[in-house]
Write an enzyme that holds these catalytic residues in place. Structure first.
Site, PDB file in Angstrom:
ATOM      1  CG  HIS A 158      70.476 -16.125   2.091  1.00  0.00           C
ATOM      2  ND1 HIS A 158      70.619 -14.979   1.583  1.00  0.00           N
ATOM      3  CD2 HIS A 158      69.457 -16.985   1.607  1.00  0.00           C
ATOM      4  CE1 HIS A 158      69.790 -14.802   0.990  1.00  0.00           C
ATOM      5  NE2 HIS A 158      68.935 -16.100   0.814  1.00  0.00           N
ATOM      6  CG  ASP A 366      79.441 -13.636   7.104  1.00  0.00           C
ATOM      7  OD1 ASP A 366      78.392 -14.201   6.816  1.00  0.00           O
ATOM      8  OD2 ASP A 366      79.640 -12.634   8.116  1.00  0.00           O
TER       9      ASP A 366
END
Ligand code: GDG
Length: 468
Positions: A158, A366
């Protein structure tokens, strides 16, 4: 109907009697997948106990069965807080200076992965698909293969996968590269993550590219592809439309009077760039003095990983930056930055996103960043707000119509905030529409379907039996 086994670090078991899948990120993401498959969800219960059992606790909830294990205090300290969150997390986010490597932590990380594999292996049946989530569990496939499991095993990462220059600073890097390539399918968020990992496997392990994302590594085949995670766009839009009725949203909007709202929502994590964002907002007020009193920045930042020292330090840094800005710029009638560390229900967040003229989403790095997508999904189509988005968030690849910024440059972020506040409605609509449409096509169900569709293809692959 075949069975899908999900493995993730933390598993929230829904209350007995409830047939619903537990609320929360991954649970929402997999809702549709669990209508096509029977499910088993395996992982850490979230509990720390002195002598945890080596057998998982099983709970049946409708179509999904949950199997959870407690961790000992030492396991939790070394595997979770230590190696996963003080070594892997900072390195994967390019923050070498914040990484703390210890051999004891790494041994704990390997030990917990072995314990999990031993407990899980007994639950696996022929025909099951296994989908492992995130950096806590990179060695799980190797452990399962060693126990003779020959089912397809996929992994979804992720968070970002950095370039070899960064990743290889981790003392265990080569072992981890070997471990990750034991998965049949490695899903990453972006093509540049795919490039970084594939390139590193070629450079460090002499992997041979076979085309179509497949590589031969130490005689085994693996495939690396990007599957950018989406959100439940419809659900979020509907929640935002209904949220006008919500008390917190109503009070917030009433309290603004004619002021415009900028919003940031993040777990309090150094990857999210919260103090840097506050400094950019300060810069905005410094160069636009006429906007003082007319604009308010609301930062919602629930605390996370408070047992990790770097997160405690971040919390102190944010308090200091915030105090300085509000103290020097604020007036009795106006506080420039409102900061809350409480977590709000999703419906409230949806309403606050909709009320905000600008979503300021400026992580330093991110994997994807779901807040950026939630902000876009929550806007009204007639009068949407503007997304200011870090170019270092995976989401920037799918949302190029946002105002993309370098979060390290507070002048650039301040200028983007100004541009967003002054942007005419026609341009706001023109930017918002393609983002919303793309997100609707590439939503969370599309993500899970694409990944699982590809993992299904590994059912017929012949695998070597484990070495004796
Ligand atoms: C990892 C990767 C990747 C935040 N405050 C509240 C609240 N949230 C919700 C947001 C959003 C989620 O938490 C955060 O998602 P992110 O994507 O921003 O970040 P991570 O937690 O770091 O997740 C990331 C993600 O995995 C998925 O692959 O995008 O890059 O780091 O949904 O809305 N939710 C509620 N109250 C809050 O106060 N209910």
């Amino acid at each position: 109907m075949s069975r899908l086994i999900i493995v993730s670090n933390r598993v929230a078991v829904p209350d007995a009697g409830s047939k619903a899948v537990a609320a929360g990120g991954l649970a929402v993401a997999l809702k549709e997948a669990f209508t096509a498959y029977k499910g088993l969800w395996f992982g850490w219960s979230g509990k720390i106990t002195d002598n945890p059992s080596s057998e998982p606790v099983i709970a049946d909830r409708g179509r999904v069965q949950y199997a959870v294990m407690d961790l000992s205090p030492q396991d939790h300290r070394e595997y979770y807080s230590g190696f996963a969150n003080r070594a892997l997390w900072p390195i994967m986010h390019y923050r070498l200076g914040l990484a703390a490597f210890s051999r004891a932590d790494y041994a704990g990380y390997q030990r917990v992965n072995r314990i999990f594999a031993q407990a899980l292996a007994g639950l696996i049946e022929p025909g099951d698909l296994i989908w492992v989530h995130d950096y806590h569990l990179i060695p799980l496939a190797s452990e399962l293969r060693g126990l003779g499991v020959s089912n397809p095993i996929g992994y979804f990462h992720h968070i970002p996968w950095p370039s070899g220059e960064v990743f290889n600073t981790l003392p265990a890097s080569t072992e981890l590269l070997r471990a990750v390539s034991d998965y049949d399918l490695i899903g990453l968020q972006t093509d540049s993550d795919v490039h970084n990992l594939s390139r590193n496997l070629v450079d460090e392990l002499r992997a041979i590219p076979l085309g179509g994302g497949s590589l031969m590594v130490d005689g085994r085949r693996t495939r690396i592809r990007s599957f950018p995670i989406g959100i439940d766009v419809d659900g979020f839009r509907q929640a935002a439309e209904r949220a006008g009725m919500n008390r917190t949203v109503r009070d917030t909007v009433a309290g603004l009077r004619t002021r415009k709202l900028l919003i940031g929502v993040d777990r309090l994590d150094y990857s999210k760039g919260v103090p840097e964002r506050m400094e950019a907002v300060e810069r905005f007020f410094a160069s636009n003095p006429d906007q003082r009193g007319n604009v308010v920045f609301l930062q919602i930042a629930p605390k996370s990983r408070t047992e990790v020292p770097e997160y405690e330090q971040l919390s102190r840094d944010v308090n200091e930056v915030l105090g300085n800005i509000n103290g020097s710029l604020g007036e009795p009638s106006w506080t420039p930055i409102q900061y809350v560390t409480k977590a709000y229900p999703r419906a409230v967040l949806a309403g606050l996103y909709r009320a905000a003229r600008v979503g300021v989403v400026t992580p330093m790095r991110d994997g994807m960043n779901l807040v950026a997508k939630e902000y876009v999904a929550a806007q009204s189509e007639d009068d949407p707000g503007v997304l200011v988005l870090s170019k270092f968030a995976g989401a920037a690849r799918q949302l190029p119509e946002a105002l993309l910024v370098n979060p390290y440059d507070r002048f650039e972020v301040a200028e983007a905030i100004r541009a967003a506040l002054y942007m005419p409605k026609a341009e706001r609509v023109e930017r918002w529409k393609p983002m919303f449409e793309r997100m609707s096509r590439e939503d969370v169900d599309w993500w899970a379907r694409s990944y699982l569709g590809e993992l299904e293809g590994f059912r017929t692959v012949e695998r070597e039996p484990p070495a004796a």
